[in-house]
Write a protein that holds these residues in place. Structure first.
Motif, mmCIF file in Angstrom:
data_model
loop_
_atom_site.group_PDB
_atom_site.id
_atom_site.type_symbol
_atom_site.label_atom_id
_atom_site.label_comp_id
_atom_site.label_asym_id
_atom_site.label_seq_id
_atom_site.Cartn_x
_atom_site.Cartn_y
_atom_site.Cartn_z
ATOM 1 N N PRO A 108 36.530 43.162 40.430
ATOM 2 C CA PRO A 108 35.841 41.735 41.112
ATOM 3 C C PRO A 108 34.785 42.367 42.313
ATOM 4 C CG PRO A 108 38.139 42.610 42.136
ATOM 5 C CD PRO A 108 37.993 43.240 40.793
ATOM 6 N N ASP A 109 34.065 41.436 42.487
ATOM 7 C CA ASP A 109 32.889 41.626 43.323
ATOM 8 C C ASP A 109 33.287 42.233 44.688
ATOM 9 O OD1 ASP A 109 31.558 40.202 41.557
ATOM 10 O OD2 ASP A 109 31.167 38.466 42.839
ATOM 11 N N SER A 110 34.318 41.982 45.338
ATOM 12 C CA SER A 110 34.970 42.842 46.614
ATOM 13 C C SER A 110 35.060 44.167 46.229
ATOM 14 C CB SER A 110 35.952 41.871 47.000
ATOM 15 O OG SER A 110 37.125 41.888 46.276
ATOM 16 N N ASP A 111 35.625 44.347 45.277
ATOM 17 C CA ASP A 111 36.114 45.791 45.018
ATOM 18 C C ASP A 111 34.756 46.691 44.654
ATOM 19 O OD1 ASP A 111 38.704 45.472 45.523
ATOM 20 O OD2 ASP A 111 39.440 45.855 43.402
ATOM 21 N N LEU A 112 33.826 46.087 43.906
ATOM 22 C CA LEU A 112 32.432 46.595 43.624
ATOM 23 C C LEU A 112 31.775 46.813 45.024
ATOM 24 C CD1 LEU A 112 31.306 44.287 40.634
ATOM 25 C CD2 LEU A 112 32.029 46.738 40.404
ATOM 26 N N ILE A 113 31.574 45.935 45.664
ATOM 27 C CA ILE A 113 30.958 46.209 47.016
ATOM 28 C C ILE A 113 31.734 47.257 47.867
ATOM 29 C CG2 ILE A 113 30.288 45.124 49.132
ATOM 30 C CD1 ILE A 113 29.950 42.596 47.481
ATOM 31 N N ARG A 114 33.008 47.237 47.843
ATOM 32 C CA ARG A 114 33.496 47.924 48.915
ATOM 33 C C ARG A 114 33.494 49.460 48.530
ATOM 34 N NH1 ARG A 114 38.373 50.105 48.054
ATOM 35 N NH2 ARG A 114 39.039 48.587 46.493
ATOM 36 N N ARG A 115 33.748 49.635 47.023
ATOM 37 C CA ARG A 115 33.576 51.230 46.730
ATOM 38 C C ARG A 115 31.991 51.374 46.569
ATOM 39 N NH1 ARG A 115 38.343 52.508 42.189
ATOM 40 N NH2 ARG A 115 37.562 54.254 43.001
ATOM 41 N N ALA A 116 31.281 50.785 46.256
ATOM 42 C CA ALA A 116 29.874 51.145 46.227
ATOM 43 C C ALA A 116 29.364 51.804 47.742
ATOM 44 C CB ALA A 116 28.823 50.098 45.686
#
Length: 601
Positions: A108-116
C-alpha cells in the motif's frame, strides 16, 4: 567461490560485455503489448518483451483508463529514485532492478512512503515511488494482493488451513487426493500397473494445483505490522549487495538490458554477474572478523533468490512461459546450447567446482542450508548472549555476527535462535525442493541428495505426511525424471535413508505436544492418513524395485549392499495395521527373494 584465476577471467568477460552494452546505449524502452487471455475490453499494457498474442483494438473506456493512469515518466522518475545510493545503498541492492515486486505484492501507498523515507528518501522521492509502482500495476494489469498474507509461489496459491502443523499435515493428506489418487486411495497398490500409475502421478505433479501445510516466506516482512513479521524469513535480501566500484557502470547496464528485454538470457547474465559485480555491505562489524564472510555470503545467496523471485513475478505478469521448464526447473541451462554455451563456466553455488552442467542454480535451498551450516557466530564468542544455545535471542546472535542496527531492529526481540532456525530451514528447504524434487542437482552433498535436513525439519514439526511426500517424490524423480541427472538416472533402489532412520517412519509421539497442543482428534486423523498413504508408497516402491531387478537394471545383491531395506518396510507394515497385511508380507518376501536378500523376520 570460484578460484582467483576463474574470477579474473569472469571479470574480463564482464568488463568486455559491459562495455558492449554501454557502447550500444542502455536507455530503457517499453513495448506496449497486451497479454493473451484478457477480458472485458480493457486495454492491458505490459512492459518488456511481447507475450505471444497481442490486441490492437482500443475502446473509449480503455483509452480513458489509460489516460488516467500514471505515465511512463512516473516510472522513470521512480527508477531514478530506486537507484540512488543511500545508507543501505540503493533499493536495487536488496529488491532487484526495479519495483515490480512491490507492485505485484500489493504494497500500500502508506507502507511505500513510510519505508522509503525510513531508508533515506525524501517525501517527494517517496511519492515518486508510489506513482511508479502504480504505473507498473496498470501496465501489467496486476491482480490486487495483500502483502501481509500473500506468499509468492506458495503451492496451490494458499496455505492449507489448520491451527497447528498437525492439523495442516492432516489437511495435506486429504489435499493429495487431488493429484495422487492412486497413492491416497484405500485400495492397495497391488500390481506393477498400479505402481507405474502412482509413479506417473508423482512425475506429473503441478505445484500450482495443490496446497501444502508448510508456509512459504512472505516477499518482504515488516515488523511494523506486528512481531510475526519480525523475521529474516522473507524473500528480500536483509543486507544490500553493493556494486563494486570497478563494475558499477556494467552492473547498471546489465539491469537496463534486462528491463528493456526481460528474456531468460538477460536474466541469467544479471544473475551470474551478481557474484563478481557486487560485494557485501561494508557496515557489517562482527565480534570475530572471520564471521564477516558468513554474513556477506548469506546476503549473496539471499539476493540471488530475490532475483529469481522478482523474475518469476515479472514473467507471470507477461504471461510468458519458459523460465522454469519441467520438474527440474532450470535443467535447460545445461542442455539448451543458448544457455549451456555462454554460461558453462558459471558456478551455481558458493562452492568452487559446483558448476553447470552437473549442478543447477537453487539459491532457495542454499538459504536453508547455509543458515544451518554457517550462519552462526564463531567459537570466539562462545558463552556470550547469542552463542550459548538455541534459547538465546536471535537478535543477539545477529549482533555477534555483525549485522547493523537496522537489521536488528527488524527482528522480533522475543524471537529465539531456535525459532529463527526452524522458520528459515523449513520454508527455504521446501522452496528449494519445489525447484528440484530430485535434489540431485543442488550440491554434491549426500545429505542434500537424500533430503536429510528437510526430513529432519518436517519430523521436528510433526509433519509426517509431508515427510512421506518428500521421500517418495524424491525417489521417483531421481530415478525416472531424465532432467534429474546429466548422465543416465540411477535405477530405483529400496534405500530410504533418513526417512526410516531412527524409527521415524513409525511415529508414536509428537514433538509439538507442549507448544502447539494438537488435539487427539487431529492426531488420530493425521495418523490414519499417514498410514494409508505411506503404505501405498512402500508398495509402489517394492513393485518398481522388483521391475528393476527383473529387467537387469539392478543385479541381485544379496546381503552385500545397503540396498533393499526390507526390514524397515516390514516394521512399518507391522506398525500401520493396514488391511491386506498377508499380501504385503508376500510382496516383501517375493522381492527380497529376487534380490537374493536374506530376511531376518
Amino acid at each position: 567461490m570460484a578460484d582467483n584465476g576463474a574470477r579474473n577471467r569472469k571479470r574480463r568477460k564482464y568488463l568486455s560485455y559491459g562495455a558492449l552494452l554501454l557502447a550500444g546505449g542502455a536507455a530503457i524502452a517499453f513495448a506496449a503489448t497486451v497479454p493473451g487471455g484478457t477480458s472485458g475490453g480493457t486495454l492491458q499494457i505490459v512492459s518488456g518483451a511481447a507475450p505471444a498474442r497481442s490486441v490492437t483494438r482500443t475502446t473509449t473506456a480503455s483509452a480513458t483508463l489509460l489516460a488516467a493512469a500514471p505515465s511512463e515518466s512516473d516510472y522513470r522518475a521512480a527508477l531514478a529514485m530506486w537507484r540512488v545510493p543511500r545508507e543501505k545503498d540503493s533499493c536495487v541492492s536488496c529488491h532487484g532492478p526495479d519495483f515490480i515486486d512491490l507492485a505485484r505484492i500489493g504494497t500500500p501507498d502508506s507502507d511505500l512512503i513510510r519505508r522509503a523515507v525510513q531508508d533515506g528518501a525524501s517525501g517527494e522521492e517517496a511519492q515518486a515511488l508510489v506513482r511508479g509502482v502504480k504505473y507498473l500495476r496498470a501496465r501489467y494489469a496486476l491482480p490486487a494482493e495483500t502483502p501481509r498474507t500473500f506468499r509468492p509461489f506458495q503451492p496451490g496459491g494458499a496455505l492449507l488451513p489448520g491451527a497447528n502443523s498437525v492439523e495442516r499435515d492432516a489437511a495435506f493428506g486429504e489435499e493429495l487426493a487431488k493429484v495422487l489418487p492412486t497413492l491416497t486411495s484405500s485400495i492397495r497398490v497391488a500390481t506393477l500397473a498400479d505402481a507405474k500409475r502412482a509413479r506417473d502421478e508423482l512425475l506429473a505433479l503441478d505445484w500450482d494445483k495443490f496446497r501444502i501445510g508448510v508456509p512459504f516466506p512472505r516477499w518482504s516482512a515488516d515488523i511494523a505490522h506486528g512481531p510475526q513479521e519480525g523475521t529474516m524469513n522473507d524473500w528480500v535480501s536483509d543486507l544490500p549487495r553493493v556494486p563494486r566500484a570497478a563494475f558499477a557502470a556494467q552492473w547498471q547496464a546489465l539491469q537496463d538490458s534486462y528491463l528493456n528485454d526481460p528474456s531468460e538470457t538477460n536474466f541469467w547474465r544479471l544473475y551470474f554477474a551478481a557474484d563478481d559485480m557486487t560485494e557485501g555491505f561494508a557496515g557489517v562489524t562482527p565480534v570475530d572478523p572471520a564471521d564477516r564472510r558468513k554474513v556477506h555470503d548469506f546476503s549473496l545467496i539471499k539476493y540471488r533468490s530475490t532475483l529469481i523471485g522478482q523474475h518469476l513475478l515479472r514473467v507471470e505478469a507477461l504471461r510468458r512461459p519458459g523460465f522454469t521448464r519441467g520438474q527440474i526447473a532450470f535443467s535447460y541451462l545445461a542442455t539448451d546450447p543458448n544457455f549451456a554455451v555462454p554460461f558453462r563456466a558459471e558456478g551455481v553455488t558458493l562452492h568452487a567446482g559446483y558448476r553447470l552442467e552437473e549442478f543447477l542454480p537453487n539459491p532457495m535451498w542454499e538459504v536453508g542450508d547455509f543458515e544451518r551450516r554457517e550462519l552462526q557466530p564463531s567459537d570466539l564468542t562462545l558463552g556470550q548472549p547469542g552463542n550459548r544455545g538455541t534459547g538465546d535471542r536471535f537478535r543477539d546472535q545477529l549482533r555477534l555476527l555483525g549485522y547493523p542496527q537496522f537489521v536488528l531492529d527488524s527482528i522480533d526481540p522475543n524471537m529465539t535462535i531456535g525459532q529463527a532456525d526452524d522458520e528459515l530451514r523449513t520454508a527455504w528447504f521446501m522452496l528449494g525442493f519445489r525447484f528440484d524434487p530430485s535434489l540431485l542437482r543442488v550440491s554434491p552433498s549426500n545429505s542434500t541428495k537424500v533430503g536429510e535436513y528437510l526430513l529432519g525439519q518436517l519430523w521436528k514439526e510433526d509433519m509426517f505426511i509431508h515427510r512421506s511426500f518428500l521421500q517418495f517424490t524424491r525417489m521417483v524423480a531421481a530415478s525416472y525424471n531424465p532432467q534429474a541427472m546429466v548422465k543416465a538416472s540411477p535405477p530405483f533402489k529400496l534405500q530410504f535413508n533418513y526417512f526410516t532412520g531412527y524409527n521415524r517412519a513409525v511415529p508414536n509421539r509428537w514433538n509439538t505436544d507442549a507448544s502447539a497442543k494438537p488435539s487427539a482428534a487431529a492426531k488420530a486423523r493425521q495418523l490414519e492418513l499417514y498410514k494409508r498413504v505411506t503404505a501405498n508408497m512402500f508398495r509402489m516402491s517394492l513393485l518398481l524395485h522388483e521391475e528393476a531387478l527383473s529387467t537387469g537394471q539392478i543385479a541381485p545383491y544379496g546381503n552385500a549392499t545397503n540396498d533393499g531395506e526390507y526390514d524397515r518396510i516390514n516394521e512399518f507394515f507391522n506398525y500401520a495395521g493396514q488391511p491386506g497385511r498377508a499380501a504385503d508380507d508376500a510382496l516383501i518376501r517375493r522381492v527380497a527373494a529376487r534380490a537374493g536378500k536374506a530376511l531376518t523376520f
